[in-house]
Scaffold this active site. Structure first.
Site, PDB file in Angstrom:
ATOM      1  CB  ALA A  17      -0.946  -0.012   1.195  1.00 15.01           C
ATOM      2  CB  VAL A  68       4.678 -10.405   1.341  1.00 11.49           C
ATOM      3  CG1 VAL A  68       3.938  -9.189   1.873  1.00 11.49           C
ATOM      4  CG2 VAL A  68       5.042 -10.243  -0.133  1.00 11.49           C
ATOM      5  CG  ASN A  94      -2.158  -4.380  -3.975  1.00  7.21           C
ATOM      6  OD1 ASN A  94      -2.685  -4.309  -5.083  1.00  7.21           O
ATOM      7  ND2 ASN A  94      -1.132  -3.589  -3.629  1.00  7.21           N
ATOM      8  CB  SER A 146      -2.677  -9.992 -13.438  1.00  6.90           C
ATOM      9  OG  SER A 146      -2.484  -9.628 -14.794  1.00  6.90           O
ATOM     10  CE1 TYR A 159       2.423  -9.492 -12.141  1.00 11.29           C
ATOM     11  CE2 TYR A 159       1.027  -9.844 -14.066  1.00 11.29           C
ATOM     12  CZ  TYR A 159       1.273  -9.198 -12.873  1.00 11.29           C
ATOM     13  OH  TYR A 159       0.378  -8.263 -12.398  1.00 11.29           O
TER      14      TYR A 159
HETATM   15  P1  NAP Z   1       3.262  -0.986  -7.728  1.00  8.30           P
HETATM   16  O1  NAP Z   1       2.827   0.419  -7.877  1.00  8.30           O
HETATM   17  O2  NAP Z   1       4.540  -1.413  -8.337  1.00  8.30           O
HETATM   18  O3  NAP Z   1       3.247  -1.365  -6.162  1.00  8.30           O
HETATM   19  C1  NAP Z   1       3.672  -2.639  -5.745  1.00  8.30           C
HETATM   20  C2  NAP Z   1       3.573  -2.748  -4.247  1.00  8.30           C
HETATM   21  O4  NAP Z   1       3.978  -4.073  -3.883  1.00  8.30           O
HETATM   22  C3  NAP Z   1       4.481  -1.774  -3.519  1.00  8.30           C
HETATM   23  O5  NAP Z   1       3.775  -1.224  -2.432  1.00  8.30           O
HETATM   24  C4  NAP Z   1       5.614  -2.654  -3.022  1.00  8.30           C
HETATM   25  O6  NAP Z   1       6.137  -2.256  -1.758  1.00  8.30           O
HETATM   26  C5  NAP Z   1       4.930  -3.996  -2.840  1.00  8.30           C
HETATM   27  N1  NAP Z   1       5.893  -5.093  -2.861  1.00  8.30           N
HETATM   28  C6  NAP Z   1       6.659  -5.506  -3.905  1.00  8.30           C
HETATM   29  N2  NAP Z   1       7.475  -6.513  -3.511  1.00  8.30           N
HETATM   30  C7  NAP Z   1       7.211  -6.740  -2.203  1.00  8.30           C
HETATM   31  C8  NAP Z   1       7.729  -7.644  -1.227  1.00  8.30           C
HETATM   32  N3  NAP Z   1       8.699  -8.530  -1.491  1.00  8.30           N
HETATM   33  N4  NAP Z   1       7.221  -7.590   0.032  1.00  8.30           N
HETATM   34  C9  NAP Z   1       6.258  -6.702   0.325  1.00  8.30           C
HETATM   35  N5  NAP Z   1       5.735  -5.809  -0.534  1.00  8.30           N
HETATM   36  C10 NAP Z   1       6.210  -5.837  -1.789  1.00  8.30           C
HETATM   37  O7  NAP Z   1       2.162  -1.984  -8.329  1.00  8.30           O
HETATM   38  P2  NAP Z   1       0.601  -1.829  -8.652  1.00  8.30           P
HETATM   39  O8  NAP Z   1       0.455  -1.560 -10.102  1.00  8.30           O
HETATM   40  O9  NAP Z   1      -0.069  -0.963  -7.649  1.00  8.30           O
HETATM   41  O10 NAP Z   1       0.170  -3.363  -8.445  1.00  8.30           O
HETATM   42  C11 NAP Z   1      -0.479  -3.840  -7.289  1.00  8.30           C
HETATM   43  C12 NAP Z   1      -0.943  -5.263  -7.566  1.00  8.30           C
HETATM   44  O11 NAP Z   1      -1.814  -5.260  -8.708  1.00  8.30           O
HETATM   45  C13 NAP Z   1       0.180  -6.244  -7.896  1.00  8.30           C
HETATM   46  O12 NAP Z   1      -0.091  -7.492  -7.315  1.00  8.30           O
HETATM   47  C14 NAP Z   1       0.118  -6.326  -9.408  1.00  8.30           C
HETATM   48  O13 NAP Z   1       0.654  -7.544  -9.893  1.00  8.30           O
HETATM   49  C15 NAP Z   1      -1.371  -6.207  -9.647  1.00  8.30           C
HETATM   50  N6  NAP Z   1      -1.716  -5.767 -11.000  1.00  8.30           N
HETATM   51  C16 NAP Z   1      -1.314  -4.556 -11.477  1.00  8.30           C
HETATM   52  C17 NAP Z   1      -1.656  -4.171 -12.766  1.00  8.30           C
HETATM   53  C18 NAP Z   1      -1.240  -2.870 -13.369  1.00  8.30           C
HETATM   54  O14 NAP Z   1      -1.446  -2.670 -14.577  1.00  8.30           O
HETATM   55  N7  NAP Z   1      -0.674  -1.944 -12.618  1.00  8.30           N
HETATM   56  C19 NAP Z   1      -2.413  -5.044 -13.565  1.00  8.30           C
HETATM   57  C20 NAP Z   1      -2.804  -6.267 -13.052  1.00  8.30           C
HETATM   58  C21 NAP Z   1      -2.456  -6.613 -11.762  1.00  8.30           C
HETATM   59  P3  NAP Z   1       7.450  -1.294  -1.554  1.00  8.30           P
HETATM   60  O15 NAP Z   1       7.422  -0.296  -2.669  1.00  8.30           O
HETATM   61  O16 NAP Z   1       7.189  -0.707  -0.226  1.00  8.30           O
HETATM   62  O17 NAP Z   1       8.658  -2.148  -1.568  1.00  8.30           O
END
Ligand code: NAP
Length: 251
Positions: A17, A68, A94, A146, A159
């Site tokens: 978040a 996580v 998430n 996704s 992925y």
């Molecule tokens: P984002 O802006 O890159 O944010 C990713 C978040 O995940 C960050 O808060 C990050 O935390 C956290 N994270 C990554 N690795 C981690 C770890 N090892 N332990 C704990 N936290 C971790 O991504 P988003 O686009 O908001 O995506 C959120 C979710 O939606 C993901 O699961 C993604 O696969 C899914 N999704 C996204 C899209 C899209 O188009 N954006 C489409 C389909 C699905 P820190 O920054 O604090 O490290």
């Protein structure tokens, strides 16, 4: 972090978040009156800034750190949140990472890391909150997958496989814990404008927009609306479902 005070407010833990979809989800719940834990891993400053904004507006929120991929850190996170805000009634799994690579170029380490963040992370967080939910005979879990977990994405096989596993996990767990009053659903977003897509150039994003029947890209707030709905009183008969939110790109 605000005081552990807020008595009977329902407690929500949102992983990942610090930005993007997770942050929008956390803000949505906070504005609706929930006590919200914004989890981060490396984005401490971003998560704390989001919490500061919420608490100064009178909402209840705290930031909490964990990788996580590490079950001990996840358990510690759940203990910290439960102690500060109360029992967690809603979990949004998430946190996630993305990587685009030819299948044959994916290393062992990259493959395992993709599964560690998405699949292990979802497993650890869910396992840590479930005993209390089952005991209380109520709870709500939403896993963020996704559209690539539904239909497969070229150059994103690891992925897609990890996101597909999250969908199967959702269905199986929904069956197991439904009789205990816990609902488990999954949201499968299409292209959402967050930092995760920052590697895509403007031309690619425009092509994706044109390929989308609704001719728009999604926002984190679109996803937050669906996640919130799935945890609301309006969704009490919904469990084990994979809900697409993709502007019609996957139908
Ligand atoms: P984002 O802006 O890159 O944010 C990713 C978040 O995940 C960050 O808060 C990050 O935390 C956290 N994270 C990554 N690795 C981690 C770890 N090892 N332990 C704990 N936290 C971790 O991504 P988003 O686009 O908001 O995506 C959120 C979710 O939606 C993901 O699961 C993604 O696969 C899914 N999704 C996204 C899209 C899209 O188009 N954006 C489409 C389909 C699905 P820190 O920054 O604090 O490290």
């Amino acid at each position: 972090m605000c005081e552990a005070t807020q008595n009977q407010k329902k407690v929500v833990l949102v992983t990942g978040a610090s930005r993007g979809i997770g942050k929008a989800v956390a803000e949505r719940f906070a504005r609706e009156g929930y006590a919200v834990a914004l989890h981060y891993n490396t984005g401490k400053a971003e998560a704390e800034a989001a919490v500061q904004k919420l608490t100064s507006a009178g909402y209840t929120a705290m930031a909490v750190q964990a990788d996580v991929r590490d079950s001990a850190q996840v358990q510690q996170m759940v203990d910290t949140v439960s102690h500060a805000l109360g029992n967690i009634g809603i979990l949004i799994n998430n946190a996630g990472i993305a990587q685009q690579k030819l299948f044959t170029d994916i290393t062992d380490e990259e493959w395992h890391n993709m599964f560690a963040v998405h699949v292990d992370g979802t497993f650890y967080c869910t396992r840590a909150v479930l005993p209390v939910m089952i005991r209380q005979k109520q709870g709500c879990i939403v896993n963020i997958s996704s559209m690539w977990g539904q239909v497969g994405g070229s150059c994103e096989v690891h992925y897609s496989a990890a996101k597909g596993a999250i969908q199967a996990m959702t269905k199986a767990l929904a069956k197991e814990v439904g009789p205990s009053g816990v609902r488990v659903n999954c949201v499968a977003p299409g292209v959402i404008q967050t930092e995760m897509n920052k590697l895509l150039d403007a031309e690619t994003l425009e092509a994706l927009r044109e390929d989308t029947p609704l001719e728009m890209l999604g926002t984190a707030e679109h996803v937050a609306d669906l996640v919130y709905f799935l945890c609301s009183e309006q969704a009490t008969f919904i469990t084990g479902q994979i809900m697409g939110i993709n502007g019609g790109m996957v139908i």
